[in-house]
Design a protein around this motif. Structure first.
Motif, PDB file in Angstrom:
ATOM      1  N   SER A  80       0.928  -1.146  -0.043  1.00  0.00           N
ATOM      2  CA  SER A  80      -0.003  -0.034   0.173  1.00  0.00           C
ATOM      3  C   SER A  80       0.886   1.231   0.095  1.00  0.00           C
ATOM      4  O   SER A  80       2.050   1.290   0.431  1.00  0.00           O
ATOM      5  N   GLU A  81       0.202   2.296  -0.474  1.00  0.00           N
ATOM      6  CA  GLU A  81       1.087   3.565  -0.397  1.00  0.00           C
ATOM      7  C   GLU A  81      -0.051   4.676   0.170  1.00  0.00           C
ATOM      8  O   GLU A  81      -1.129   4.506  -0.108  1.00  0.00           O
ATOM      9  N   PRO A  82       0.579   5.687   0.644  1.00  0.00           N
ATOM     10  CA  PRO A  82      -0.167   6.650   1.637  1.00  0.00           C
ATOM     11  C   PRO A  82      -0.615   7.714   0.510  1.00  0.00           C
ATOM     12  O   PRO A  82      -0.109   7.873  -0.528  1.00  0.00           O
ATOM     13  N   VAL A  83      -1.715   7.999   0.665  1.00  0.00           N
ATOM     14  CA  VAL A  83      -2.615   8.988  -0.183  1.00  0.00           C
ATOM     15  C   VAL A  83      -2.619  10.297   0.404  1.00  0.00           C
ATOM     16  O   VAL A  83      -3.137  10.442   1.678  1.00  0.00           O
ATOM     17  N   LYS A  84      -2.347  11.518  -0.347  1.00  0.00           N
ATOM     18  CA  LYS A  84      -2.790  12.870   0.436  1.00  0.00           C
ATOM     19  C   LYS A  84      -4.043  13.323   0.226  1.00  0.00           C
ATOM     20  O   LYS A  84      -4.446  13.559  -0.974  1.00  0.00           O
ATOM     21  N   ALA A  85      -4.943  12.808   0.915  1.00  0.00           N
ATOM     22  CA  ALA A  85      -6.297  13.096   0.906  1.00  0.00           C
ATOM     23  C   ALA A  85      -6.559  14.451   1.451  1.00  0.00           C
ATOM     24  O   ALA A  85      -5.876  15.082   2.269  1.00  0.00           O
ATOM     25  N   ARG A  86      -7.951  14.945   1.226  1.00  0.00           N
ATOM     26  CA  ARG A  86      -8.423  16.054   1.588  1.00  0.00           C
ATOM     27  C   ARG A  86      -9.705  15.593   2.456  1.00  0.00           C
ATOM     28  O   ARG A  86     -10.560  14.728   2.065  1.00  0.00           O
ATOM     29  N   VAL A  87      -9.809  16.445   3.796  1.00  0.00           N
ATOM     30  CA  VAL A  87     -10.744  15.838   4.507  1.00  0.00           C
ATOM     31  C   VAL A  87     -11.449  17.033   5.185  1.00  0.00           C
ATOM     32  O   VAL A  87     -10.789  18.160   5.480  1.00  0.00           O
ATOM     33  N   SER A  88     -12.847  17.074   5.267  1.00  0.00           N
ATOM     34  CA  SER A  88     -13.824  18.214   5.886  1.00  0.00           C
ATOM     35  C   SER A  88     -14.692  17.575   6.553  1.00  0.00           C
ATOM     36  O   SER A  88     -15.143  16.316   6.275  1.00  0.00           O
ATOM     37  N   GLY A  89     -15.458  18.370   7.179  1.00  0.00           N
ATOM     38  CA  GLY A  89     -16.608  17.917   8.161  1.00  0.00           C
ATOM     39  C   GLY A  89     -16.754  18.712   9.241  1.00  0.00           C
ATOM     40  O   GLY A  89     -16.420  19.657   9.619  1.00  0.00           O
ATOM     41  N   HIS A  90     -17.871  18.008  10.076  1.00  0.00           N
ATOM     42  CA  HIS A  90     -18.191  18.489  11.595  1.00  0.00           C
ATOM     43  C   HIS A  90     -18.352  17.566  12.323  1.00  0.00           C
ATOM     44  O   HIS A  90     -18.564  16.279  12.094  1.00  0.00           O
ATOM     45  N   ALA A  91     -18.092  17.974  13.737  1.00  0.00           N
ATOM     46  CA  ALA A  91     -18.819  17.170  14.754  1.00  0.00           C
ATOM     47  C   ALA A  91     -19.843  17.695  15.856  1.00  0.00           C
ATOM     48  O   ALA A  91     -19.598  19.006  15.699  1.00  0.00           O
ATOM     49  N   GLY A  92     -20.333  16.859  16.287  1.00  0.00           N
ATOM     50  CA  GLY A  92     -21.534  17.541  17.110  1.00  0.00           C
ATOM     51  C   GLY A  92     -21.978  16.554  18.019  1.00  0.00           C
ATOM     52  O   GLY A  92     -21.796  15.467  17.970  1.00  0.00           O
ATOM     53  N   ASN A  93     -22.868  17.069  18.904  1.00  0.00           N
ATOM     54  CA  ASN A  93     -23.840  16.309  19.956  1.00  0.00           C
ATOM     55  C   ASN A  93     -24.812  15.765  19.307  1.00  0.00           C
ATOM     56  O   ASN A  93     -25.239  16.058  17.916  1.00  0.00           O
ATOM     57  N   LEU A  94     -25.604  14.529  19.915  1.00  0.00           N
ATOM     58  CA  LEU A  94     -26.688  13.931  19.251  1.00  0.00           C
ATOM     59  C   LEU A  94     -27.805  14.884  19.250  1.00  0.00           C
ATOM     60  O   LEU A  94     -28.812  14.634  18.583  1.00  0.00           O
ATOM     61  N   ALA A  95     -27.882  16.071  19.956  1.00  0.00           N
ATOM     62  CA  ALA A  95     -28.780  16.920  19.731  1.00  0.00           C
ATOM     63  C   ALA A  95     -28.984  17.922  18.543  1.00  0.00           C
ATOM     64  O   ALA A  95     -29.602  18.824  18.274  1.00  0.00           O
ATOM     65  N   GLY A  96     -27.978  17.770  17.852  1.00  0.00           N
ATOM     66  CA  GLY A  96     -27.700  18.556  16.881  1.00  0.00           C
ATOM     67  C   GLY A  96     -26.838  19.699  16.665  1.00  0.00           C
ATOM     68  O   GLY A  96     -26.626  20.430  15.707  1.00  0.00           O
ATOM     69  N   GLN A  97     -26.152  20.243  17.855  1.00  0.00           N
ATOM     70  CA  GLN A  97     -25.282  21.430  17.862  1.00  0.00           C
ATOM     71  C   GLN A  97     -23.975  20.875  17.215  1.00  0.00           C
ATOM     72  O   GLN A  97     -23.387  19.957  17.477  1.00  0.00           O
ATOM     73  N   LEU A  98     -23.707  21.536  15.907  1.00  0.00           N
ATOM     74  CA  LEU A  98     -22.490  21.076  15.301  1.00  0.00           C
ATOM     75  C   LEU A  98     -21.413  22.286  15.059  1.00  0.00           C
ATOM     76  O   LEU A  98     -21.502  23.382  15.339  1.00  0.00           O
ATOM     77  N   ASN A  99     -20.158  21.639  15.057  1.00  0.00           N
ATOM     78  CA  ASN A  99     -18.905  22.418  15.013  1.00  0.00           C
ATOM     79  C   ASN A  99     -18.136  22.093  13.870  1.00  0.00           C
ATOM     80  O   ASN A  99     -17.890  20.910  13.671  1.00  0.00           O
ATOM     81  N   GLY A 100     -17.779  22.984  12.924  1.00  0.00           N
ATOM     82  CA  GLY A 100     -17.032  22.707  12.053  1.00  0.00           C
ATOM     83  C   GLY A 100     -15.601  22.162  12.246  1.00  0.00           C
ATOM     84  O   GLY A 100     -15.041  22.545  13.200  1.00  0.00           O
TER      85      GLY A 100
END
Length: 154
Positions: A80-100
Motif C-alpha cells: 500500500s501507499e499513503p494518499v494525500k487526501a482532503r478531509v472536511s466535516g463537522h462534529a457535534g452532539n446528538l442534539a444536533g449542535q455542530l462544530n466545523g
C-alpha cells in the motif's frame, strides 16, 4: 481433575466466542472503498505525549479531542501507499449542535505516512457524531464517513 478440565474447556469456549467480536471491533475504524482504505480514530489530546502534541501543533487539554484520518491505496502486489487526501466535516452532539472541523495534513518522513488531523472540544461521556467527507482521488467522488464516538476525560 475432571472438573478442572471442564472449567478450562468452558473458559476456552467463552473466550473463543468473543473472538469474532474482537476482530469486528478492530475493523470498525476502517472503511474499504475500492482499492482505498480509509482509517480513522478519535481520542482525547491528553493521551498524546507533550513532544508528539507539540510536533503536530496540538494543545493537550482535558476536554480537547482529535480526529485523525489516514488513506492508503492498496496496490495490486498487496502493498500500500499513503494518499494525500482532503478531509472536511463537522462534529457535534446528538442534539444536533455542530462544530466545523478544520483538518490539517501532516506527512511523516518521506512517503512513510500522511494523515489529516483536526481538534475539537468535547464533554465527558457525551456521544459525538462525526460527519466527514474524504476526497482520496480526483477521479472519485468524496467518500461520506459518519460515525459516533464517546470520549472520556482522564
Amino acid at each position: 481433575m475432571l472438573r478442572r478440565n471442564f472449567l478450562l474447556s468452558g473458559f476456552l469456549l467463552v473466550a473463543l466466542s468473543f473472538l469474532p467480536l474482537t476482530l469486528l471491533a478492530q475493523d470498525k475504524n476502517m472503511e474499504k472503498v475500492g482499492d482505498y482504505e480509509i482509517y480513522y480514530d478519535v481520542l482525547p489530546t491528553s493521551f498524546l505525549s507533550p513532544q508528539v502534541a507539540q510536533g503536530y501543533s496540538v494543545v493537550r487539554s482535558k476536554g480537547q479531542g482529535m480526529v485523525r484520518v489516514t488513506v492508503l491505496h492498496r496496490l495490486t502486489d498487496g502493498s500500500s501507499e499513503p494518499v494525500k487526501a482532503r478531509v472536511s466535516g463537522h462534529a457535534g452532539n446528538l442534539a444536533g449542535q455542530l462544530n466545523g472541523l478544520s483538518f490539517h495534513t501532516h506527512e511523516v518522513g518521506q512517503n512513510q505516512g500522511i494523515f489529516n488531523l483536526a481538534t475539537f472540544r468535547f464533554v465527558h461521556d457525551d456521544p459525538m457524531r462525526f460527519n466527514l467527507r474524504v476526497t482520496y482521488s480526483s477521479k472519485q467522488p468524496a467518500y461520506e464517513l459518519a460515525f459516533i464516538r464517546r470520549l472520556y476525560m482522564d
